[in-house]
Design an enzyme around this catalytic site. Structure first.
Site, PDB file in Angstrom:
ATOM      1  N   CYS A 169      11.060  10.414 -49.134  1.00  0.00           N
ATOM      2  CA  CYS A 169       9.743  10.869 -49.582  1.00  0.00           C
ATOM      3  C   CYS A 169       9.654  12.375 -49.770  1.00  0.00           C
ATOM      4  O   CYS A 169       8.622  12.884 -50.228  1.00  0.00           O
ATOM      5  CB  CYS A 169       8.676  10.407 -48.592  1.00  0.00           C
ATOM      6  SG  CYS A 169       8.683   8.627 -48.344  1.00  0.00           S
ATOM      7  N   HIS A 302       1.350  16.640 -46.956  1.00  0.00           N
ATOM      8  CA  HIS A 302       2.008  15.344 -47.137  1.00  0.00           C
ATOM      9  C   HIS A 302       0.995  14.221 -46.932  1.00  0.00           C
ATOM     10  O   HIS A 302       0.948  13.271 -47.712  1.00  0.00           O
ATOM     11  CB  HIS A 302       3.173  15.216 -46.152  1.00  0.00           C
ATOM     12  CG  HIS A 302       4.021  14.015 -46.358  1.00  0.00           C
ATOM     13  ND1 HIS A 302       4.642  13.726 -47.557  1.00  0.00           N
ATOM     14  CD2 HIS A 302       4.360  13.000 -45.525  1.00  0.00           C
ATOM     15  CE1 HIS A 302       5.330  12.605 -47.451  1.00  0.00           C
ATOM     16  NE2 HIS A 302       5.178  12.136 -46.223  1.00  0.00           N
ATOM     17  N   GLU A 313       1.780  16.310 -38.652  1.00  0.00           N
ATOM     18  CA  GLU A 313       1.692  17.317 -39.712  1.00  0.00           C
ATOM     19  C   GLU A 313       0.618  18.354 -39.404  1.00  0.00           C
ATOM     20  O   GLU A 313       0.801  19.548 -39.687  1.00  0.00           O
ATOM     21  CB  GLU A 313       1.406  16.665 -41.065  1.00  0.00           C
ATOM     22  CG  GLU A 313       1.377  17.674 -42.195  1.00  0.00           C
ATOM     23  CD  GLU A 313       1.243  17.061 -43.571  1.00  0.00           C
ATOM     24  OE1 GLU A 313       1.335  17.807 -44.557  1.00  0.00           O
ATOM     25  OE2 GLU A 313       1.045  15.838 -43.652  1.00  0.00           O
ATOM     26  N   LYS A 334      -2.529  12.077 -51.824  1.00  0.00           N
ATOM     27  CA  LYS A 334      -2.207  10.659 -51.671  1.00  0.00           C
ATOM     28  C   LYS A 334      -3.456   9.800 -51.483  1.00  0.00           C
ATOM     29  O   LYS A 334      -3.410   8.577 -51.660  1.00  0.00           O
ATOM     30  CB  LYS A 334      -1.253  10.471 -50.495  1.00  0.00           C
ATOM     31  CG  LYS A 334       0.139  11.049 -50.723  1.00  0.00           C
ATOM     32  CD  LYS A 334       1.041  10.815 -49.528  1.00  0.00           C
ATOM     33  CE  LYS A 334       2.441  11.363 -49.756  1.00  0.00           C
ATOM     34  NZ  LYS A 334       2.478  12.843 -49.824  1.00  0.00           N
ATOM     35  N   HIS A 339       1.056   6.980 -52.173  1.00  0.00           N
ATOM     36  CA  HIS A 339       2.304   7.658 -51.811  1.00  0.00           C
ATOM     37  C   HIS A 339       3.369   7.269 -52.818  1.00  0.00           C
ATOM     38  O   HIS A 339       3.828   6.129 -52.852  1.00  0.00           O
ATOM     39  CB  HIS A 339       2.706   7.230 -50.404  1.00  0.00           C
ATOM     40  CG  HIS A 339       3.828   8.027 -49.827  1.00  0.00           C
ATOM     41  ND1 HIS A 339       4.645   8.836 -50.585  1.00  0.00           N
ATOM     42  CD2 HIS A 339       4.287   8.150 -48.535  1.00  0.00           C
ATOM     43  CE1 HIS A 339       5.536   9.412 -49.807  1.00  0.00           C
ATOM     44  NE2 HIS A 339       5.339   9.009 -48.559  1.00  0.00           N
ATOM     45  N   PHE A 398      11.295   9.830 -44.141  1.00  0.00           N
ATOM     46  CA  PHE A 398      12.132   9.066 -43.226  1.00  0.00           C
ATOM     47  C   PHE A 398      13.394   9.879 -42.917  1.00  0.00           C
ATOM     48  O   PHE A 398      13.835  10.722 -43.700  1.00  0.00           O
ATOM     49  CB  PHE A 398      12.556   7.746 -43.873  1.00  0.00           C
ATOM     50  CG  PHE A 398      11.551   6.633 -43.737  1.00  0.00           C
ATOM     51  CD1 PHE A 398      10.264   6.869 -43.285  1.00  0.00           C
ATOM     52  CD2 PHE A 398      11.899   5.332 -44.071  1.00  0.00           C
ATOM     53  CE1 PHE A 398       9.355   5.829 -43.152  1.00  0.00           C
ATOM     54  CE2 PHE A 398      10.991   4.284 -43.952  1.00  0.00           C
ATOM     55  CZ  PHE A 398       9.716   4.541 -43.490  1.00  0.00           C
TER      56      PHE A 398
END
Length: 775
Positions: A169, A302, A313, A334, A339, A398
């Site tokens: 991502c 994000h 975050e 998002k 996403h 990830f």
């Protein structure tokens, strides 16, 4: 031969001159901006996939008609949405940059493509419902990430460096940063950079198995948020230098001031809870940009909407920005488009640029009441007016891969840097020849064939389980790709000295290269899914289906928390990892980089190559192989300080591409020759300085003969010694180029300066120059 000294150089100022996008908001960058600036939520019931078995029915689906990409004609008319989106966004961006494109020669045009799932839809179509790979053979060629990059290169005639990045991502943001480096260092004059990904049943089943999907549109930072919304699409940006933009009379949209990468080294899917990993990427980007925390005027976060990600975050933002975090506006796109996985960083970068240019900060559309653990200066529900000079876009992934990019309205003075010498202080390998680099070197020196015939096919298989050399706890979450990469990396670190990471883990990073990626894990995840349905989706396997899982395993096992990336440039991926790692160390982004590579063979992988008609029989000269390799790249002055053994010095590298499309090469070897000549120029050498060439020779005339012609033109009749390592070890897919560099670095009698060649088998050619250390 020139004396090698530390160099001082001015980096070129990097600007964005055009953008293109396809998202659920529409099929243009304007539609994207108009939608998000208005706070429009384009997350609706998904129409093109069956959704009844998931915890959600919604997603950021592209509904606008998109033209088929050129690959449809090559695979019997099948349309892969990831390709369609990439070509549509790239076409918009390149047409918008038309005046500049016309000024730049094809050899100076480059591509860096970020993606998470790449051509997964092509792979699934090739697999078929029974999962045995009975579909159109060519479909298998369009599954890996490099296929999208090389398809774009052919269409837009980009014959410079052509790379693909797959940090899950964070891939889109990583691609933009890498592209900016190519411009800043003068490796290209124009780069098409961005990301693409498409919705699939695999992605939905995977996130569903993790319990991450929200039944309603994602509400990042909300006190009772319920998860993320998946989306699809593509974002593409055209980058160039400020000087070239001015010469072409093209007004830049913004300046890319800096970017930062870091590794959490914590968990396959969960972020480091205290936010320290992500904070390092943010701080690194700001520092590289030459800015202060208080200079940042907007953060495009994000912001996925999952409980752990958002709180981590928020902490990272506070750690990175300090007191300024109370007054810097933050929002998550998002909440309006979902996403977009590997495309997220590119699309959100375009939104960030739009916010700067228009003085409008888009909102987090569904945020009504912030979680007390996520308190920042949020922009809830509605947009906010605000003139900003500098903004940052963050993306975290990830395997603990973090990427941040800083954009500015105006250019600063050119950045002047001290380029450090880069040396090899450790090597590691595992393959059919054995469990270390010296075993492979002996096999090559003796001309011993390490392959074997299995079911009528020549293969280079590993007969030792690398997990025997790791503890059960270390190995329990890794697939075979992770095991091979961590084994090789741990061997390289052992040679370099464990104190290298122990002294400063934040300054030692990992760049992983792989040609085919997590095929074993993908097969393990998809087979039950196809046979038994969504309930069979395994949450323990899904995290290993991302290409950068192995890089995360290396970072976690060895504690290397510095810059991390995963490059997926086909059979040249390992060489690409070394080159990217070299640039990071030489520019001072890291003290050391573990360049690693690995690829594994499964029956389906072998079937895919066989069905393409490659000669792999008992009496043929081409053999597929599996393996892992690693090279520790370190600043020369740091190696001297530690008293480390130096095996070789990396003097320079270069990349060139045929720009003919997937699986096609120029029979004249023109790009191979350009790569070799440019690598020699970068090293300050002439052909007469080269003592040996580690060739890419694989036993396929269509790929070997162009290199032979290029070598003859470069060296004439006085050619140096040629070493064809793959004739003994087999074609280790994305690992071979890095392994050849490790072999060239070994201390051998009468060795001299080496030129190492590696090719993707799809027209991307990399050359690297290594030499024994001299002062």
């Amino acid at each position: 031969m020139k004396t090698r000294e530390t160099q001082h150089m001015s980096l070129r100022t990097v600007v964005v001159v055009a953008v293109g996008a396809v998202t659920s908001q529409g099929d243009t960058a304007k539609a994207l901006w108009d939608g998000v600036r208005a706070g429009h939520v384009a997350i609706d019931p998904v129409e093109h996939l069956p959704m009844s078995d998931y915890n959600t029915r919604i997603g950021g689906e592209v509904r606008s008609p998109v033209a088929p990409s050129p690959i449809a004609d090559e695979v019997g008319g099948f349309r892969d949405r990831a390709f369609d989106f990439a070509f549509a966004a790239a076409t918009e961006a390149m047409e918008a940059a038309g005046a500049l494109v016309a000024e730049v020669a094809p050899h100076d045009r480059a591509i860096v493509l970020g993606t998470c799932n790449a051509g997964l839809l092509s792979t699934l179509e090739w697999l078929g419902d029974d999962g045995v790979g009975a579909g159109t053979p060519e479909l298998a060629m369009f599954g890996p990430p490099q296929a999208i990059a090389e398809s774009l290169a052919a269409h837009f005639q980009c014959a410079g460096p052509v790379f693909s990045v797959n940090t899950a991502c964070a891939a889109g943001a990583n691609a933009i940063g890498y592209a900016a480096d190519l411009i800043a260092l003068g490796r290209a004059d124009m780069v098409l950079a961005g990301g693409t990904d498409a919705l699939s049943d695999v992605a939905y089943a995977g996130f569903n198995s993790l319990g991450s999907l929200s039944p309603t549109p994602a509400a990042p930072y909300q006190d009772k948020r319920t998860g993320l919304s998946l989306g699809e699409g593509s974002g593409m940006l055209v980058l160039t230098s400020a000087e070239l933009a001015a010469a072409a009379e093209v007004e830049p949209l913004c300046v890319i001031r800096g970017y930062g990468l870091s590794a959490d080294g914590y968990h396959p899917t969960a972020p480091r809870p205290d936010g320290t990993g992500a904070a390092r990427a943010i701080r690194s980007a700001i520092e590289w940009a030459g800015l202060r925390d208080s200079d940042i005027g907007y953060v495009n976060s994000h912001g996925t909407g999952t409980p752990r990600n958002d709180s981590a975050e928020a902490k990272a933002t506070r750690l990175a920005l300090g007191d300024a975090a109370d007054s810097v506006p933050v929002s998550s796109s998002k909440s309006m488009i979902g996403h977009l996985l590997g495309a997220a960083g590119a699309v959100e970068a375009i939104i960030t640029v739009g916010a700067m240019r228009n003085g409008v900060l888009p909102p987090t559309a569904n945020l009504v009441r912030a979680d007390p653990e996520c308190v920042l200066d949020h922009i809830p529900v509605s947009p906010r007016l605000g003139k900003i000079d500098h903004a940052i876009s963050n993306n975290f992934a990830f395997a603990g891969a973090n990427a941040s990019v800083v954009f500015s309205e105006r250019a600063a003075e050119p950045t002047r840097v001290e380029r450090s010498r880069v040396v090899v202080t450790g090597t590691g390998a595992v393959g059919a020849a054995g469990l270390d680099v010296r075993a492979a070197l002996r096999a090559v020196t003796e001309g011993r064939d390490c392959t074997q015939v299995d079911d009528g096919v020549r293969l280079g298989l590993i007969d030792t389980d690398p997990s025997d050399h790791l503890t059960r706890r270390e190995a329990r979450r890794m697939d075979r790709l992770g095991l091979l990469s961590t084994f090789a990396a741990s061997r390289a670190l052992a040679e370099a000295g464990a104190d290298l990471i122990a002294d400063d883990p934040d300054r030692v990073g990992v760049v992983f290269g792989t040609g085919l990626g997590p095929m074993e894990a993908m097969e393990q995840f998809v087979r039950p899914l196809r046979a038994e349905g969504v309930a069979a989706a395994n949450p323990a396997v899904f995290p290993n289906t991302v290409y950068n899982a192995a890089a995360g395993s290396v970072a976690t096992l060895l504690g290397a928390l510095g810059p991390t990336s995963t490059v997926t440039s086909g059979h040249a991926a390992g060489a690409n990892a070394l080159c990217y790692g070299y640039d990071m160390v030489s520019l001072g982004r890291a003290t050391a980089i573990l360049a690693t590579a690995a690829d594994t063979l499964t029956p389906l992988v072998v079937r895919g190559y066989r069905r393409l008609g490659l000669p792999m029989g008992p009496h043929d000269t081409f053999a597929l192989a599996e393996g892992g390799a690693a090279v520790m790249l370190e600043r020369y002055d740091n190696a001297v300080r530690r008293g480390a053994t130096v095996y070789a010095e990396v003097l320079g590298h270069a990349t060139a591409s045929d720009a003919r499309g997937v699986g096609r090469t120029d029979p004249t070897g023109s790009a191979v020759e350009r790569a070799m000549r440019a690598a020699l120029d970068a090293a300050g050498l002439t052909p007469g300085d080269i003592a040996e060439v580690w060739t890419n020779e694989v036993g396929l005339p269509a790929f070997d003969e162009p290199e032979n012609q290029a070598l003859h033109r470069l060296f004439g009749d006085n050619a140096p010694q040629r070493i064809a390592a793959k004739r003994a070890l087999g074609e280790q897919l994305g690992t071979g180029g890095l392994l050849a560099a490790a072999l060239a670095a070994c201390d051998r009698p009468d060795r001299g300066v080496a030129l190492v060649n590696s090719s993707s088998l799809g027209g991307t050619h990399i050359s690297i120059v290594l030499a024994p250390l001299t002062d």
